[in-house]
Design a protein around this motif. Structure first.
Motif, PDB file in Angstrom:
ATOM      1  N   ILE A 134     -21.718   5.768  24.092  1.00  0.00           N
ATOM      2  CA  ILE A 134     -20.515   5.674  23.267  1.00  0.00           C
ATOM      3  C   ILE A 134     -19.463   4.943  24.093  1.00  0.00           C
ATOM      4  CG2 ILE A 134     -18.721   6.955  22.053  1.00  0.00           C
ATOM      5  CD1 ILE A 134     -20.699   9.243  21.710  1.00  0.00           C
ATOM      6  N   HIS A 135     -18.913   3.892  23.518  1.00  0.00           N
ATOM      7  CA  HIS A 135     -17.950   3.044  24.219  1.00  0.00           C
ATOM      8  C   HIS A 135     -16.557   3.329  23.679  1.00  0.00           C
ATOM      9  CE1 HIS A 135     -17.140  -0.537  26.682  1.00  0.00           C
ATOM     10  NE2 HIS A 135     -16.270  -0.896  25.760  1.00  0.00           N
ATOM     11  N   LEU A 136     -15.573   3.437  24.572  1.00  0.00           N
ATOM     12  CA  LEU A 136     -14.214   3.718  24.113  1.00  0.00           C
ATOM     13  C   LEU A 136     -13.184   3.049  25.010  1.00  0.00           C
ATOM     14  CD1 LEU A 136     -12.725   6.138  26.036  1.00  0.00           C
ATOM     15  CD2 LEU A 136     -14.615   7.434  25.045  1.00  0.00           C
ATOM     16  N   GLY A 137     -11.969   3.002  24.512  1.00  0.00           N
ATOM     17  CA  GLY A 137     -10.877   2.419  25.298  1.00  0.00           C
ATOM     18  C   GLY A 137      -9.551   2.666  24.623  1.00  0.00           C
ATOM     19  N   SER A 138      -8.485   2.134  25.231  1.00  0.00           N
ATOM     20  CA  SER A 138      -7.150   2.228  24.642  1.00  0.00           C
ATOM     21  C   SER A 138      -6.291   1.118  25.234  1.00  0.00           C
ATOM     22  CB  SER A 138      -6.529   3.607  24.889  1.00  0.00           C
ATOM     23  OG  SER A 138      -6.036   3.703  26.208  1.00  0.00           O
ATOM     24  N   PHE A 139      -4.999   1.149  24.928  1.00  0.00           N
ATOM     25  CA  PHE A 139      -4.110   0.060  25.321  1.00  0.00           C
ATOM     26  C   PHE A 139      -2.903   0.546  26.117  1.00  0.00           C
ATOM     27  CE2 PHE A 139      -6.199  -0.574  21.280  1.00  0.00           C
ATOM     28  CZ  PHE A 139      -6.954  -1.705  21.558  1.00  0.00           C
ATOM     29  N   SER A 140      -2.963   1.790  26.601  1.00  0.00           N
ATOM     30  CA  SER A 140      -1.813   2.366  27.301  1.00  0.00           C
ATOM     31  C   SER A 140      -1.570   1.711  28.651  1.00  0.00           C
ATOM     32  CB  SER A 140      -2.014   3.875  27.486  1.00  0.00           C
ATOM     33  OG  SER A 140      -3.183   4.140  28.237  1.00  0.00           O
ATOM     34  N   LYS A 141      -2.611   1.119  29.260  1.00  0.00           N
ATOM     35  CA  LYS A 141      -2.438   0.513  30.588  1.00  0.00           C
ATOM     36  C   LYS A 141      -1.991  -0.945  30.515  1.00  0.00           C
ATOM     37  CE  LYS A 141      -4.138   4.360  32.105  1.00  0.00           C
ATOM     38  NZ  LYS A 141      -3.239   5.427  32.570  1.00  0.00           N
ATOM     39  N   THR A 142      -2.250  -1.609  29.385  1.00  0.00           N
ATOM     40  CA  THR A 142      -1.981  -3.043  29.318  1.00  0.00           C
ATOM     41  C   THR A 142      -0.861  -3.408  28.350  1.00  0.00           C
ATOM     42  OG1 THR A 142      -3.755  -3.220  27.692  1.00  0.00           O
ATOM     43  CG2 THR A 142      -4.310  -3.735  29.974  1.00  0.00           C
ATOM     44  N   LEU A 143      -0.677  -2.613  27.292  1.00  0.00           N
ATOM     45  CA  LEU A 143       0.374  -2.917  26.333  1.00  0.00           C
ATOM     46  C   LEU A 143       1.552  -1.961  26.456  1.00  0.00           C
ATOM     47  CD1 LEU A 143      -1.519  -3.771  23.007  1.00  0.00           C
ATOM     48  CD2 LEU A 143      -0.148  -5.301  24.423  1.00  0.00           C
ATOM     49  N   SER A 144       1.294  -0.696  26.176  1.00  0.00           N
ATOM     50  CA  SER A 144       2.368   0.290  26.233  1.00  0.00           C
ATOM     51  C   SER A 144       1.778   1.688  26.150  1.00  0.00           C
ATOM     52  CB  SER A 144       3.342   0.088  25.066  1.00  0.00           C
ATOM     53  OG  SER A 144       4.229   1.173  24.961  1.00  0.00           O
ATOM     54  N   ALA A 145       2.250   2.580  27.003  1.00  0.00           N
ATOM     55  CA  ALA A 145       1.841   3.980  26.926  1.00  0.00           C
ATOM     56  C   ALA A 145       2.540   4.691  25.770  1.00  0.00           C
ATOM     57  CB  ALA A 145       2.142   4.693  28.238  1.00  0.00           C
ATOM     58  N   SER A 146       3.604   4.082  25.230  1.00  0.00           N
ATOM     59  CA  SER A 146       4.309   4.673  24.096  1.00  0.00           C
ATOM     60  C   SER A 146       3.553   4.467  22.793  1.00  0.00           C
ATOM     61  CB  SER A 146       5.712   4.063  23.973  1.00  0.00           C
ATOM     62  OG  SER A 146       6.537   4.468  25.033  1.00  0.00           O
ATOM     63  N   LEU A 147       2.725   3.428  22.743  1.00  0.00           N
ATOM     64  CA  LEU A 147       1.890   3.179  21.564  1.00  0.00           C
ATOM     65  C   LEU A 147       0.572   3.927  21.747  1.00  0.00           C
ATOM     66  CD1 LEU A 147       2.295  -0.641  20.972  1.00  0.00           C
ATOM     67  CD2 LEU A 147       3.129   1.178  19.492  1.00  0.00           C
ATOM     68  N   ARG A 148       0.420   5.029  21.072  1.00  0.00           N
ATOM     69  CA  ARG A 148      -0.792   5.832  21.250  1.00  0.00           C
ATOM     70  C   ARG A 148      -1.856   5.316  20.291  1.00  0.00           C
ATOM     71  NH1 ARG A 148      -0.919   6.960  25.621  1.00  0.00           N
ATOM     72  NH2 ARG A 148      -2.179   8.859  25.452  1.00  0.00           N
ATOM     73  N   CYS A 149      -2.754   4.516  20.842  1.00  0.00           N
ATOM     74  CA  CYS A 149      -3.804   3.927  20.029  1.00  0.00           C
ATOM     75  C   CYS A 149      -5.024   3.666  20.895  1.00  0.00           C
ATOM     76  CB  CYS A 149      -3.324   2.619  19.393  1.00  0.00           C
ATOM     77  SG  CYS A 149      -4.515   1.873  18.252  1.00  0.00           S
ATOM     78  N   GLY A 150      -6.159   4.218  20.500  1.00  0.00           N
ATOM     79  CA  GLY A 150      -7.415   3.994  21.199  1.00  0.00           C
ATOM     80  C   GLY A 150      -8.514   3.726  20.197  1.00  0.00           C
ATOM     81  N   TYR A 151      -9.756   3.728  20.672  1.00  0.00           N
ATOM     82  CA  TYR A 151     -10.867   3.454  19.762  1.00  0.00           C
ATOM     83  C   TYR A 151     -12.162   4.015  20.327  1.00  0.00           C
ATOM     84  CZ  TYR A 151     -11.934  -0.303  23.067  1.00  0.00           C
ATOM     85  OH  TYR A 151     -12.227  -1.011  24.206  1.00  0.00           O
ATOM     86  N   ILE A 152     -13.115   4.221  19.408  1.00  0.00           N
ATOM     87  CA  ILE A 152     -14.479   4.621  19.742  1.00  0.00           C
ATOM     88  C   ILE A 152     -15.435   3.653  19.060  1.00  0.00           C
ATOM     89  CG2 ILE A 152     -16.268   6.390  19.482  1.00  0.00           C
ATOM     90  CD1 ILE A 152     -14.043   8.483  19.337  1.00  0.00           C
ATOM     91  N   ALA A 153     -16.405   3.138  19.796  1.00  0.00           N
ATOM     92  CA  ALA A 153     -17.496   2.345  19.219  1.00  0.00           C
ATOM     93  C   ALA A 153     -18.787   3.119  19.457  1.00  0.00           C
ATOM     94  CB  ALA A 153     -17.575   0.966  19.863  1.00  0.00           C
ATOM     95  N   ALA A 154     -19.531   3.380  18.397  1.00  0.00           N
ATOM     96  CA  ALA A 154     -20.743   4.196  18.511  1.00  0.00           C
ATOM     97  C   ALA A 154     -21.687   3.861  17.360  1.00  0.00           C
ATOM     98  CB  ALA A 154     -20.393   5.680  18.492  1.00  0.00           C
TER      99      ALA A 154
END
Length: 460
Positions: free
Chosen positions: A303-323
């Motif tokens: 299961i692959h996952l990630g988010s954007f808190s390290k590169t865009l903004s930690a205030s924008l809570r958005c991640g994803y799961i690919a499975a």
């Protein structure tokens, strides 16, 4: 305190810990005094006294002829009380609190994110203006269960760059990378299951897994990935359900998985019921992409996952799961049950920022800054006899061994008094074998006071 009192307190603490971690639920019969005495290598009289004191406190109660039982109700879940007690300086939850509650004057070489000034502020402002002009449903409505279709299409195209072929229908947006892992744990785990993690690994993996009341087992990590002999032994003897790792830039070591290790690891996993969770949160910091387990496996057991808190903004809570498709369907039900609709507004802002013409140049500039900061930080630390375990190819982290005979928790405690938050090695180590390591975030090491404080503490 006398040795007898200390032994009695140790027995009492062990019982309280098991109650707090919900290993002992209300009504559970405690081990007999003889069994407990043998397990803890103390006298029977010590256990008798400990049980009697706990009974006097109302923690347990006696049933004549049957033994001692845990009193109700169920103890509130207290993560800090679960597992072996750690000094606060190496408690993952405490370190996170120190970093998150810091003020502008606090120096944070131990935190896990970029300085505000390194983030994509201009692009985010443009994205916010764009979204503010969008249809009112973007500002007011719940997202669809899978999440914004346009963003999932963008993610599918981005993953192709790592060799992962996945249709948008097999990608589900989440509120964060942490929520992604939490949903996966809810989906796959039962209390008592064995979960493998790298040793060392991202310390919030430990904290999150505690909440699911599983058994966490650390696998030693090498510069090319997990120790495969230890991994194989764990598969054969423990029947683990899950393995959580970073295949790209590893946190905290900065190492990358080699293709050889990846293939051998998947070969071992194929002979078991193991599911692998691959956290890819640092992908955009890579100069040369590392192998991805999900690419080799085709999302069969990975299961692959990630988010954007390290590169865009930690205030924008958005991640994803690919499975795989059937797992995504079940994860959707869990997502609705636990958070209902997703963050429609955040997803639209993320999509606008990722597709902004300036994002690619921004990331290139961040990679360059990180490369320069890595060289400078390593040089400055080496003057203090703090040396890298491995020199990362990219990213923000460097895993360093401190001078022989020194304890990282002691150094962290002393530096904290001077307003410098460090990340001691044992916060990342399930086996508690990294007491002579510190993780440094090179992006947060630009202030001379950090090295002045370290020098002063190390010389004392």
């Amino acid at each position: 305190m006398s040795q007898a009192k200390t032994r009695i307190a140790a027995v009492m603490d062990e019982i309280r810990l098991r109650i707090a971690s919900r290993s002992y639920l209300p009504g559970t019969r405690l081990p007999s005094v003889r069994a407990q005495a043998k397990a803890m290598t103390v006298s029977v009289s010590t256990v008798v006294e400990a049980y009697e004191r706990l009974a006097a406190e109302g923690v347990i109660h006696s049933r004549p002829g049957s033994g001692f039982f845990v009193s109700g109700p169920v103890a509130p879940l207290a993560l800090s009380e679960m597992g072996p007690k750690r000094e606060r300086e190496i408690d993952p939850l405490w370190i996170s609190r120190q970093s998150l509650e810091s003020n502008a004057s606090t120096l944070m070489p131990g935190c896990g994110w970029l300085p505000d000034s390194w983030m994509y502020e201009a692009g985010l402002r443009r994205a916010l203006r764009t979204v503010a002009r969008a249809d009112s449903s973007v500002l007011a409505d719940y997202a669809t269960p899978l999440g914004l279709p346009a963003l999932r299409e963008v993610l599918a195209r981005r993953m192709i760059g790592s060799g992962i072929e996945v249709p948008p229908e097999q990608i589900m947006l989440t509120e964060s990378g942490t929520q992604a892992i939490d949903l996966i744990c809810r989906f796959l785990l039962e209390p008592g299951d064995v979960v493998l993690v790298d040793d060392p690994c991202y310390f919030n993996f430990h904290a999150l897994l505690k909440a699911h009341r599983v058994r966490i087992v650390g696998i030693p990590y090498t510069p090319s990935g997990p120790d495969l002999d230890a991994f194989s032994a764990a598969l054969n003897t423990l029947s683990p359900r899950l393995y959580i790792t970073n295949s790209g830039i590893h946190n905290p070591t900065g190492a990358t998985l080699s293709a050889t290790t990846a293939h051998r690891l998947l070969s071992l996993a194929e002979r078991s019921d193991l599911v692998i969770v691959e956290d890819d949160i640092f992908a955009d910091f890579e100069v040369t992409p590392a192998p991805r387990l999900a690419a080799f496996d085709g999302l069969s057991r990975v299961i692959h996952l990630g988010s954007f808190s390290k590169t865009l903004s930690a205030s924008l809570r958005c991640g994803y799961i690919a499975a795989r498709a059937d797992w995504i369907d079940s994860l959707l039900d869990l997502k609705i049950a636990t958070s209902f609709g997703g963050g429609n507004l955040a997803a639209n802002v993320v999509m606008s920022a990722l597709t902004d013409s300036g994002y690619r140049k921004h990331i290139e500039s961040v990679r360059l800054k990180l490369a320069k900061a890595m060289v400078t930080t390593v040089e400055r630390l080496e003057t203090l006899d703090i040396r890298p375990w491995h020199t990362p190819q990219a990213g923000m982290f460097i895993w360093c061994r401190i001078p022989k005979g020194r304890d990282a928790a002691d150094i962290a405690r002393a530096c904290l008094q001077a307003g410098v938050v460090l990340a001691p090695g044992n916060a990342f180590s399930q086996s508690q074998s990294a007491g002579d390591f510190l993780r440094f975030n090179v992006a947060q090491c630009g202030d001379d006071r950090i090295f002045q404080t370290l020098a002063r503490v190390l010389s004392s």
